[in-house]
Design a protein around this motif. Structure first.
Motif, mmCIF file in Angstrom:
data_model
loop_
_atom_site.group_PDB
_atom_site.id
_atom_site.type_symbol
_atom_site.label_atom_id
_atom_site.label_comp_id
_atom_site.label_asym_id
_atom_site.label_seq_id
_atom_site.Cartn_x
_atom_site.Cartn_y
_atom_site.Cartn_z
ATOM 1 N N SER A 27 -1.469 9.259 13.431
ATOM 2 C CA SER A 27 -1.500 9.936 12.331
ATOM 3 C C SER A 27 -0.563 8.794 11.514
ATOM 4 O O SER A 27 -1.027 8.188 10.178
ATOM 5 N N LYS A 28 0.840 7.930 12.001
ATOM 6 C CA LYS A 28 1.282 6.704 11.588
ATOM 7 C C LYS A 28 0.521 5.879 11.367
ATOM 8 O O LYS A 28 1.102 5.024 10.812
ATOM 9 N N SER A 29 -0.412 5.606 11.980
ATOM 10 C CA SER A 29 -1.405 4.162 12.309
ATOM 11 C C SER A 29 -2.331 4.952 10.896
ATOM 12 O O SER A 29 -2.572 4.457 10.762
ATOM 13 N N ALA A 30 -2.505 6.119 11.172
ATOM 14 C CA ALA A 30 -3.409 6.315 9.739
ATOM 15 C C ALA A 30 -2.655 5.619 8.001
ATOM 16 O O ALA A 30 -4.114 5.302 7.408
ATOM 17 N N PHE A 35 -1.786 2.242 3.223
ATOM 18 C CA PHE A 35 -0.983 1.666 2.671
ATOM 19 C C PHE A 35 -0.991 -0.164 2.555
ATOM 20 O O PHE A 35 -1.097 -0.552 1.746
ATOM 21 N N ALA A 36 -1.221 -0.438 4.172
ATOM 22 C CA ALA A 36 -2.046 -1.948 4.212
ATOM 23 C C ALA A 36 -3.104 -1.887 3.437
ATOM 24 O O ALA A 36 -2.619 -3.006 2.262
ATOM 25 N N GLY A 37 -3.392 -1.507 3.473
ATOM 26 C CA GLY A 37 -4.650 -1.723 2.810
ATOM 27 C C GLY A 37 -4.883 -1.772 1.128
ATOM 28 O O GLY A 37 -5.227 -2.260 0.551
ATOM 29 N N MET A 38 -3.846 -0.898 0.767
ATOM 30 C CA MET A 38 -3.551 -0.475 -0.658
ATOM 31 C C MET A 38 -3.228 -2.038 -1.316
ATOM 32 O O MET A 38 -3.545 -2.704 -2.130
ATOM 33 N N ASN A 100 -0.399 3.053 -11.449
ATOM 34 C CA ASN A 100 1.018 3.907 -10.698
ATOM 35 C C ASN A 100 1.825 4.440 -10.074
ATOM 36 O O ASN A 100 1.806 4.407 -9.252
ATOM 37 N N TRP A 101 2.824 3.254 -10.549
ATOM 38 C CA TRP A 101 4.178 3.258 -9.453
ATOM 39 C C TRP A 101 4.969 4.327 -9.267
ATOM 40 O O TRP A 101 5.371 4.291 -8.086
ATOM 41 N N ALA A 102 5.226 5.232 -10.127
ATOM 42 C CA ALA A 102 5.514 6.565 -10.050
ATOM 43 C C ALA A 102 5.706 7.123 -8.584
ATOM 44 O O ALA A 102 5.433 7.330 -7.358
ATOM 45 N N ALA A 103 3.674 7.065 -8.315
ATOM 46 C CA ALA A 103 2.929 8.216 -7.025
ATOM 47 C C ALA A 103 3.452 6.710 -5.933
ATOM 48 O O ALA A 103 3.336 7.075 -4.809
ATOM 49 N N PHE A 104 2.785 5.278 -6.323
ATOM 50 C CA PHE A 104 3.265 4.684 -5.074
ATOM 51 C C PHE A 104 4.418 4.544 -4.759
ATOM 52 O O PHE A 104 3.966 5.141 -3.083
ATOM 53 N N ASP A 105 5.764 5.392 -5.036
ATOM 54 C CA ASP A 105 6.640 4.715 -5.008
ATOM 55 C C ASP A 105 7.735 5.848 -3.744
ATOM 56 O O ASP A 105 7.452 5.585 -2.685
ATOM 57 N N GLN A 106 6.242 7.320 -4.300
ATOM 58 C CA GLN A 106 6.085 8.436 -3.677
ATOM 59 C C GLN A 106 5.863 8.141 -2.341
ATOM 60 O O GLN A 106 6.092 8.777 -0.969
ATOM 61 N N ILE A 107 4.089 7.659 -2.135
ATOM 62 C CA ILE A 107 3.202 7.509 -0.906
ATOM 63 C C ILE A 107 4.609 6.396 0.232
ATOM 64 O O ILE A 107 4.415 6.997 1.299
ATOM 65 N N ASN A 108 5.359 5.485 -0.597
ATOM 66 C CA ASN A 108 6.242 4.535 0.221
ATOM 67 C C ASN A 108 7.253 5.515 1.068
ATOM 68 O O ASN A 108 7.410 4.981 2.223
ATOM 69 N N LYS A 109 7.963 6.140 -0.368
ATOM 70 C CA LYS A 109 8.839 6.795 0.762
ATOM 71 C C LYS A 109 8.622 7.890 1.531
ATOM 72 O O LYS A 109 9.611 8.116 2.527
ATOM 73 N N SER A 133 -3.125 7.957 -2.222
ATOM 74 C CA SER A 133 -3.317 6.798 -2.006
ATOM 75 C C SER A 133 -4.852 7.198 -2.747
ATOM 76 O O SER A 133 -5.305 5.757 -2.750
ATOM 77 N N PHE A 134 -5.978 7.606 -2.007
ATOM 78 C CA PHE A 134 -7.267 7.567 -2.413
ATOM 79 C C PHE A 134 -7.240 7.491 -3.813
ATOM 80 O O PHE A 134 -7.923 7.269 -5.136
#
Length: 321
Positions: A27-30, A35-38, A100-109, A133-134
């Motif tokens: 899951s961590k790799s997923a 995220f890297a692909g994005m 949508n940086w708010a969503a992006f930052d949430q994903i990153n967090k 991410s999708f």
């Protein structure tokens, strides 16, 4: 298809393969790969916008000027390091590229939380990361790369994205419906509760199913749909308020304005919300608004000690002596 775009697609599809694996350790790799692909999709857009002959200047961290034979200036990319997240944000801002940086930052967090705080099994937030991410990948690819995600990815990968997003959105709607059925008493809390996360697995799929009215100082149990954890709103109240008002409070500090909340003088928690004129944790409300002697406005601490401003309180104490 250029190399960066190829690498982006490879990373996303490998990430989705990891996501579907029965081995929870993948899951961590997923999430790392998705995220890297994005980020690579973002870099592909910057590559496309870089002027010809500039050595892909917009995706390079370092830029150096170059003077042409006619005295005109241009800029070239320098070195092998490419832009980091903040540089991508800055350059997109200058190029009017909207994400949508708010969503992006949430994903990153959430990604960082999983990387550093969850050692063995994948927490339920992996579904959330994949779903959010999708949406970013889909919208960005269509708007700025002019490629439909269905055409960008293999059919099997596209179907995984669709399945995760559909299931996650349905569960999220059920969580929101449970919140909408509650009388939260305070308008600020009604907004802030949307930021709640499970204290055990960090999922946002939390429900309010036991109580229909919030009363400060009384228990209010929330339940996580994913892991079944039950916890009290009191445990996450500060975090919810910080998510809702943190940016506004920071701006107020920088600009010398008024913060939307303060430490309650009664319970000493940062939960006194000025728009509600009340501490939404303990229920304390400022009774005295103005000094009985001079009529100046009293702050929370002054009013908690009585109906006098500090200056007149001091004078009164001196008279008593």
């Amino acid at each position: 298809m250029m190399k960066i775009l190829e690498n982006a697609v490879d990373a996303i599809e490998i990430g989705l393969e990891d996501y579907k694996s029965e081995d929870a350790r993948r899951s961590k790799s997923a999430i790392r790969n998705i995220f890297a692909g994005m980020l690579l999709l973002f870099k592909e857009k910057l590559r496309r916008m870089s002027p010809e002959g500039s050595d892909d200047v917009l995706i390079k961290q370092s830029i150096k000027p170059k003077m042409g034979p006619n005295g005109d200036w241009s800029f070239l990319g320098y070195g092998k390091k490419t832009v980091d997240v903040q540089q991508i944000k800055d350059r997109f801002g200058g190029l009017s590229i909207q994400v949508n940086w708010a969503a992006f930052d949430q994903i990153n967090k959430l990604r960082n939380n999983i990387e550093h705080y969850y050692a063995d099994e994948a927490p339920s937030v992996v579904n959330e990361i994949v779903s959010k991410s999708f949406k970013i990948i889909r919208d960005f690819s269509k708007t700025y790369l002019e490629i439909e995600v269905a055409d960008l990815l293999e059919q099997s990968s596209w179907e995984i994205f669709l399945e995760v997003d559909e299931v996650y959105e349905k569960e999220k709607e059920e969580s929101l419906a449970s919140f909408n059925a509650v009388d939260w008493t305070y308008s600020s809390l009604e907004r802030a509760i949307k930021h709640v996360r499970c204290t055990a697995c960090d999922s946002e799929l939390v429900q309010a199913i036991k109580y229909l009215v919030y009363e400060p100082g009384l228990p209010f149990v929330l339940n996580c749909k994913k892991c079944g954890n039950a916890f009290d709103l009191e445990d996450v109240l500060n975090d919810c308020l910080e998510e809702e008002f943190g940016v506004e409070a920071h701006i107020a500090i920088m600009d010398g304005g008024d913060s939307p909340y303060a430490d309650c003088p009664d319970c000493n928690e940062p939960t006194y919300i000025f728009e509600d004129d009340c501490c939404i944790r303990c229920g304390y409300s400022q009774v005295h608004k103005d000094c009985n002697v001079c009529g100046t406005s009293l702050d929370l601490e002054e009013a908690y000690e009585g109906a006098l401003c500090y200056a007149h309180k001091k004078l009164l104490e001196e008279d008593d002596d």
